[in-house]
Design a protein around this motif. Structure first.
Motif, PDB file in Angstrom:
ATOM      1  N   ASN A  36       0.878  -1.195   0.025  1.00  0.00           N
ATOM      2  CA  ASN A  36       0.037  -0.124   0.016  1.00  0.00           C
ATOM      3  C   ASN A  36       0.971   1.293  -0.008  1.00  0.00           C
ATOM      4  O   ASN A  36       0.403   2.364   0.529  1.00  0.00           O
ATOM      5  CB  ASN A  36      -0.986   0.084   1.036  1.00  0.00           C
ATOM      6  N   ALA A  38       2.156   4.800  -1.123  1.00  0.00           N
ATOM      7  CA  ALA A  38       1.426   5.599  -1.994  1.00  0.00           C
ATOM      8  C   ALA A  38       2.412   5.764  -3.547  1.00  0.00           C
ATOM      9  O   ALA A  38       3.698   5.856  -3.196  1.00  0.00           O
ATOM     10  CB  ALA A  38       1.768   6.927  -1.287  1.00  0.00           C
ATOM     11  N   ILE A  43      -4.151  -0.313  -4.377  1.00  0.00           N
ATOM     12  CA  ILE A  43      -4.767  -0.176  -3.192  1.00  0.00           C
ATOM     13  C   ILE A  43      -5.148  -1.272  -2.309  1.00  0.00           C
ATOM     14  O   ILE A  43      -5.296  -2.431  -3.015  1.00  0.00           O
ATOM     15  CB  ILE A  43      -6.007   0.982  -3.226  1.00  0.00           C
ATOM     16  N   ARG A  70      -4.571   6.592   1.897  1.00  0.00           N
ATOM     17  CA  ARG A  70      -4.289   6.925   0.346  1.00  0.00           C
ATOM     18  C   ARG A  70      -5.432   8.037   0.183  1.00  0.00           C
ATOM     19  O   ARG A  70      -6.222   8.109   0.870  1.00  0.00           O
ATOM     20  CB  ARG A  70      -4.364   5.753  -0.504  1.00  0.00           C
ATOM     21  N   GLY A  87      -1.323   4.715  -8.513  1.00  0.00           N
ATOM     22  CA  GLY A  87      -2.027   4.298  -7.445  1.00  0.00           C
ATOM     23  C   GLY A  87      -3.630   4.107  -7.945  1.00  0.00           C
ATOM     24  O   GLY A  87      -4.444   3.440  -7.266  1.00  0.00           O
TER      25      GLY A  87
END
Length: 135
Positions: A36, A38, A43, A70, A87
């Protein structure tokens, strides 16, 4: 409305399929899973509310809400996750490799049509992301 994103995790990218009422709607491409982190990771799996957002760059578009650690996780057009995503999730009509696909704008329009139709009627729209059983 409930949508489901079934993912297949690969070292170079994440491929998936979005289902609505258990029927295929589009494929997706994303960055690979990198805890996860960034801008370099897809995600986490989970259930997310999809809302409408407007910006000068994308106009009317879709955003996922309350993604842990996020923000600004959008659905937008891209054909190569590593080169074009940070992302976000890109719908595509056809997968061509890990994190790559074709005809993203066409797939995005199809996804937006379904989701905006529900949102315009006042329905809540959720996306559940999980690993594909065939992975």
């Amino acid at each position: 409305m409930e949508l489901e994103l079934q993912r297949k995790y690969l070292p170079e990218g994440t491929n998936g399929s979005v289902l609505h009422d258990q029927k295929w709607l589009c494929h997706t491409i994303e960055l690979p899973w990198v805890a996860n982190k960034a801008h370099v990771s897809c995600i986490p799996e989970g259930r997310y509310l999809i809302k409408e957002r407007r910006s000068q760059r994308f106009g009317r578009h879709l955003i996922l809400c309350k993604v842990p650690q996020r923000n600004l996780i959008l659905f937008h057009a891209a054909n190569n996750a590593r080169k074009e995503l940070r992302g976000c999730i890109a719908p595509v009509v056809q997968l061509t490799g890990p994190g790559t696909g074709l005809r993203s704008r066409q797939a995005l329009k199809r996804l937006e049509h379904v989701v905006f139709s529900a949102l315009d009627k006042g329905e809540a729209v959720y996306l559940t992301i999980k690993q594909s059983v065939s992975s």
